[in-house]
Design a protein around this motif. Sequence first.
Motif: not given
Length: 438
Positions: A245, A257, A263-268, A260-261
């Motif tokens: 984050e 990009e 953010a995806t890592i944090r969500e996972n 976004t990556s």
Amino acid sequence: MAHGALHRLRQDLFVDAFAFRPMPPLEDAKVSRWVPWLPERIRHWARWLPHFIVGGFAVLVFLATFAMSYGIGPVRGLLAAGYCLLVAAPPALTLFRPVGAYWISLFAVVVGWFATTAFSPYGSPFGDAAFPTHLAVMTLVVLRTRPRLAVEMWLVTFGVSAVLSAFSGSGPGDVPPVAFFSGLVLVAAAAVRAWREERRQVVETQTATAEERSRRTLLEERATIARELHDVVAHHMSVIAIQAEAAPYRVENTPPELATSFATIRENAVAALTELRRILGVVRSEDPDAFAEGAPEAPQPTLASLDALLDSVRSAGLTVEAVITGAPRPLPQGVELSAYRIVQEALSNALRHSPGADARVEISYVLGGIGLRIINGAPSRLAKPSPGAGHGVLGMRERVQMLGGEMTADRTEDGGFEVAAFIPVTNSAANAAGESTA
């Protein structure tokens, strides 16, 4: 009730009466317990001693019965030899086809009765030799099968005797006292068989109970390890989520990009952390007090807390010294936690099972991992019985195996106990632990 009794009689004596049911040899452990002084080669053959005894009894029956027909002529002697074989075969047959042996023995009794009746004016070469053997066969069948066959065979045998007595018109004669004596013998055999069956079931129950207790203890220990490692994994997942984050804000003009990556890592990471807490929460809710030594949110202990542990066991009366070799370095949290728990459990066992003994804790930091050795001397006074003996060692071994290590736990020559374990640590894991600590 009558229908049920007839059905059991049919199942026991008529259905598959000549089925092959070989008697197994004695167990090696039982033979070794009975005759430990025999050489091993002889003990191997001693397993077949019951078979030799029954076979020898059959040979003696044949010889004794055939001796009664000595000097009666060639024709009658040939018939007597066949009859003697018919009488002597059932005892040996009980080793392989017990119910079939009973029917052949009963047939020999009937043949002997007809032969005695036919030759009675001239003197029978057969006499009453068949019935004592028949009683022995019934006893062997009861000992080999089940107790209720004693009643069933007794009823069939003396039912046939009653029919033969009525057919000949000779009256009951000595049938009642013989029936009473046979009943006593068969009841005794049935009692022995029932006692052996009950003892076997008790042993099986105790074995199953011990296996179930070990399995339950193993599952409980795994649940405890899972609860403890939950905090370790949750810490790393939280760090991943926070760093993912914060990463976009450390770089100016972050590409979309890349943002976004991250953010995806944090969500996972957050999703994995939520799922982990949900699954492990079930285990937590069953025993909320199992976490901790002080409070549910207390951090898990590491080898840095070893001094406090040693002070605690010293205050409990155990004299213990600690020796650390090698350069202490930070290790992965799971390794630190497991090493601490192993030392803790080994010292607890020393307090419980070796009161008055001294203990020594050796910790070796080596290149490939960490070595542990906890040894205590013989107890100076009698230890109180402990119902959970062996479960602590099971838990320690489970911890070491989960981390890919090796462990031994055994008594020493002087009556003490030694626990030795090695937990491997890869270079990458050690470096990661160092970076996390930093």
